[in-house]
Design an enzyme around this catalytic site. Structure first.
Site: not given
Ligand code: PEP
Ligand code: MG
Length: 562
Positions: A194, A332, A454, A491
């Site tokens: 955040h 997608r 991640r 992307c």
């Protein structure tokens, strides 16, 4: 303090470009009361004790909601989420049990219940683990309310300062005033935390995951470089001010930049935008992007319990095509699973969801879902004048890629895949022969290449797309695209890093898709260098032994080392 006069640089993961030179102000956290202790409450006082908690939680929730209404963008969304967390039904139930059944005081019950949920969130991992900071922040606010103390939060500096913190909760980050908080650094947090999201929105130079941050005390003046991730102690004041001034001029250039993007020697770089629904696409249409490079359809269905009908899906997708009526739109198919579970699509529980049945793999268990979605996309794009490209997430094998492309072709559309699994990047040339295009999802490609979650705030140095192993896989994919003559886009977040964007162009990547807020910065940077320089940067990073060196070598080749 660093030894007088000795320059010293400590490093973290850079997330928002920009320079700041100012004194440090640390965020001091309130101490958390112990969950143990205190005599058990008499039966007759328990109901009123619980009512006190409910009242406090409600007030905290309302205050956060009110702040979300006077805030815009991502900051507003995260405040809204915190507001909901304050009155979360599961947490309320736990506290009710602790107070009514076990006779705990409300403050202790809040501490204990929060501990339980923190553990649970951490065990679930992914996005839930990221919300642990939010949970603790809400806990501190409710406790302060119960104790009649002022709401905890970040200090508001009177003069421009660089804020240091262990990590920032959304409510903290959303309240930052960029006029006085001119730089930000945290010990934890990753590129998708955040803190990073809000700093990006507010344009505050920001570095996360700085392990040694605690060595720098409040009051010391430092130079923070949000592009390299370096914090310099004992910087030469004149040199530091010169660098800040240069950065200010650069920001003016960025604000004035207009697309489309061409390098100084005229090479066109297609800059596209990532969106998640109709409103975000409409907003992006006012910007400088040439089209949409990633429409994350799964984000439209995070709360859906049952599969939306084809007609309902058409209603959701069509506004996105309409917003970019004449331009390219890359949509997608559902990337459900892992950190984005969707009730109607995913298995109930998996040991290791990031490596589980996510993305295209869901078709193995539930083939109808994909067929319905492709039908809905074809219908929604019926009147779309620009190109409609459809791609699948989490593809790992050649037969999957070939099959998906055929399914898209049956609907008269262009079909491609994301390169997120290292197996695809390694065999990129073969994959490119069976699809029309590929788009590299560097967030997942980095996660899987480096074997690092991640979203983990402890692994930011691994989940860095500048890692040489990741760059080599991207380079291999881009080279395959050049050889076969098919488009290779990027992307993931890497495309939003202006310096890395130049490296990607030098590797042969044909389009870059990113958050709308990053387009001008990337456009201005790409427009300030030549294709030759980009190629030199792509060549130079091959010699790097770690992410920091990759950054340095690229900046040197591009002539942007200050
Ligand atoms: C990626 O993995 O880089 C990507 C663009 O997909 P997502 O971030 O939605 O997983
Ligand atoms: Mg991905």
């Amino acid at each position: 303090m660093a030894q007088q006069g000795t320059q010293q640089v400590i490093n973290g993961t850079p997330v928002v470009q920009g320079m700041a030179y100012a004194p440090v102000m640390w965020v001091v956290r309130p101490s958390v009361p112990s969950a143990a202790g205190g005599p058990s409450l008499p039966e007759e006082e328990r109901e009123s004790e619980f009512a006190k908690y409910e009242e406090a939680a409600q007030q905290v929730s309302e205050r956060l909601l009110k702040r979300s209404e006077s805030t815009i963008g991502n900051a507003s969304d995260v405040l809204k989420m915190s507001s909901q967390l304050a009155t979360d039904r599961g947490i309320r139930k736990e506290i009710r049990k602790l107070v009514l059944k076990d006779g705990m005081h409300s403050v202790q019950a809040v501490v204990k219940a929060t501990e339980k949920f923190v553990e649970l969130f951490l065990k679930t991992g992914g996005l839930m683990a990221e919300r642990v900071t939010d949970l603790r922040d809400v806990r501190d606010r409710v406790i302060a309310q119960l104790q009649g103390e002022p709401e905890p939060g970040i200090p508001v500096p009177e003069t421009p300062s660089i804020l240091f913190a262990d990590d920032l909760a959304p409510a903290d980050a959303a309240g930052l005033n960029p006029d006085v908080v001119i730089g930000l650094a945290t010990e934890l947090g990753g590129p998708t935390s955040h803190t990073a999201i809000i700093a990006r929105q507010l344009g505050i130079p920001c570095i996360v995951a700085v392990r040694d941050l605690g060595r720098i005390p409040s009051g010391e003046t430092v130079l923070l470089d949000g592009a390299t991730g370096g914090i310099t102690r004992n910087a030469d004041p004149d040199e530091a001010r010169r660098m800040v001034e240069e950065d200010r001029k650069w920001r003016e250039t960025v604000a004035a930049w207009r697309g489309p993007a061409h390098t100084v020697d005229g090479h066109h770089v297609e800059l596209l935008v990532n969106v998640q629904d109709g409103p975000s696409a409409q907003k992006a249409a006012y910007g400088e992007a040439e089209g949409i490079g990633l429409f994350r359809t799964e984000l439209c269905f995070l709360d859906a319990q049952v599969e939306p009908t084809i007609a309902q899906q058409v209603d959701i997708y069509k506004p996105v095509f309409d917003a970019f009526q004449e331009s390219k739109v890359v949509i997608r198919t559902l990337d459900a699973g892992s950190d984005k579970p969707i009730a109607y699509a995913n298995m109930e529980e998996e040991e290791n969801p990031a490596l589980g049945v996510r993305g295209l793999r869901i078709s193995g268990r539930n083939p109808e879902l994909l067929q319905h979605q492709l039908d809905a996309i074809a219908e929604a794009a019926k009147d779309h004048v620009g190109k409609t490209w459809v791609m699948a997430p989490m593809v790992a094998t050649l037969p999957e890629a070939a099959w998906f492309t055929e399914e898209v072709h049956k609907r008269g559309l262009t079909g491609g895949i994301m390169v997120e699994v290292p197996a695809v990047a390694v065999l990129a040339e073969k994959f490119l022969t069976v699809v029309d295009f590929v788009s590299i999802g560097t967030n997942d490609l980095t996660q899987y290449t480096m074997a690092a979650d991640r979203l983990s705030s402890h692994l930011a140095e691994y989940t860095d797309p500048w890692q040489p192993g990741v760059l080599a896989l991207i380079a291999n994919t881009a080279a395959a695209g050049q050889k076969v003559g098919k488009p290779v886009g990027v992307c993931g977040e890497a495309a939003a890093d202006p310096v890395l964007a130049c490296v990607l162009v030098g590797m042969g990547v044909t389009s870059l898709s990113m958050a709308g807020s990053a387009v001008s910065t990337v456009g201005a940077q790409v427009s300030a260098v030549s294709l030759e320089q980009c190629r030199s940067a792509a060549e130079a990073v091959k010699a790097a032994s770690d992410a920091k060196e990759s950054r340095y070598l690229a900046r040197q080749a591009l002539g942007i080392v200050q």
